[in-house]
Design a protein around this motif. Structure first.
Motif, short mmCIF file in Angstrom:
data_model
loop_
_atom_site.label_atom_id
_atom_site.label_comp_id
_atom_site.label_asym_id
_atom_site.label_seq_id
_atom_site.Cartn_x
_atom_site.Cartn_y
_atom_site.Cartn_z
N HIS A 195 43.70 -31.41 35.17
CA HIS A 195 43.83 -31.24 33.58
C HIS A 195 43.85 -29.97 33.05
N LEU A 196 44.53 -29.74 31.82
CA LEU A 196 44.50 -28.42 31.18
C LEU A 196 43.11 -28.59 30.28
N PHE A 197 42.62 -27.19 30.41
CA PHE A 197 41.29 -27.20 29.28
C PHE A 197 41.24 -26.06 28.48
N GLU A 198 42.15 -25.22 28.53
CA GLU A 198 42.46 -23.93 27.57
C GLU A 198 43.87 -23.54 27.47
N VAL A 199 44.25 -23.10 26.59
CA VAL A 199 45.67 -22.66 26.37
C VAL A 199 45.51 -21.61 25.26
N ALA A 200 46.39 -20.56 25.51
CA ALA A 200 46.54 -19.59 24.38
C ALA A 200 47.93 -18.99 24.49
N THR A 232 43.05 -22.33 22.30
CA THR A 232 42.39 -23.64 21.95
C THR A 232 41.72 -24.27 23.43
N ARG A 233 40.57 -24.62 23.16
CA ARG A 233 40.27 -25.44 24.46
C ARG A 233 40.69 -26.80 24.12
N VAL A 234 40.61 -27.35 25.22
CA VAL A 234 41.16 -28.83 25.30
C VAL A 234 40.27 -29.55 26.20
N ALA A 235 39.92 -30.70 25.32
CA ALA A 235 38.83 -31.98 25.89
C ALA A 235 39.52 -32.40 27.37
N LEU A 236 38.70 -32.46 28.23
CA LEU A 236 38.95 -33.66 29.34
C LEU A 236 39.16 -35.02 29.16
N PRO A 237 39.77 -35.52 29.89
CA PRO A 237 39.74 -36.90 29.82
C PRO A 237 38.27 -37.32 30.18
N PRO A 267 39.83 -30.53 20.72
CA PRO A 267 40.91 -31.47 20.51
C PRO A 267 41.17 -32.26 21.80
N SER A 268 41.71 -33.28 21.89
CA SER A 268 42.07 -34.07 23.07
C SER A 268 43.44 -33.27 23.53
N TYR A 269 44.02 -33.43 24.59
CA TYR A 269 45.21 -32.94 25.06
C TYR A 269 46.36 -33.42 24.22
#
Length: 183
Positions: free
Chosen positions: A30-35, A50-55, A79-81
């Motif tokens: 699962h993705l948890f951070e994107v820039a 942004t960081r991304v919440a895990l399921p 935020p959610s994915y």
């Protein structure tokens, strides 16, 4: 998306990206951070991340926390994915850029393809460094950035990786120009 192959590399508008995830591919983790940053030859790039919440029930593996410095608890209130993907897709809907640039595009590409439900053309600065600096023993982002004159601090997040990749991209464009490659 296609690009104009006759456009100057120095002026090319690209989206420099990086992501952090719990595993090597979307089907396994699962993705948890994107820039990302919208970069051309003249602008001072503004990096967004942004960081991304895990399921529910998922955690960041200990080894990934050691590599990235991000703990599962750091994702609270993220935020959610789906919301992160929707937000990035909206930002890119009017983006006039040409290509995505990443230091290890083989890693980032499947994550961004999954997140954006679209494919883009990619430039991999790792592959460029491999060809342009063959004597450099390691081609990781830290090694290439340091070799090119910008040591990468101990930070390991996607934001800092985008910042370093912007520097590496611009320096490699200069090395390509020295080789006669300008488009």
């Amino acid at each position: 998306m296609t690009h104009d192959a006759s456009q100057s590399l120095a002026a090319l508008r690209v989206l420099v990206v990086d992501c952090q995830a719990t595993a090597a591919s979307p089907g396994k983790g699962h993705l948890f951070e994107v820039a990302w940053a919208d970069v051309d030859g003249t602008n001072e790039a503004q990096i967004e991340s942004t960081r991304v919440a895990l399921p529910a029930g998922e955690t960041i593996p200990k080894r990934v926390t050691q590599l990235t410095g991000v703990r599962t608890t750091d994702l609270r209130n993220s935020p959610s994915y789906e919301k992160a993907a929707e937000s990035l897709t909206e930002k890119l809907s009017e983006w006039p850029g040409e290509l995505f640039v990443a230091h290890w595009a083989r890693y980032e590409q499947p994550w961004f393809r999954d997140m954006l439900s679209a494919d883009f053309d990619w430039i991999c600065t790792h592959d460029l460094a491999r060809r342009l600096i063959p004597g450099l023993p390691r081609k990781g982002l830290r090694a290439v950035a340091g070799y090119l004159g910008r040591p990468l601090l101990d930070t390991k997040g996607a934001h800092d990786h985008v910042d370093a990749t912007i520097y590496v991209w611009r320096e490699l464009v200069g090395l390509l120009a020295e080789e006669g490659v300008e488009t």
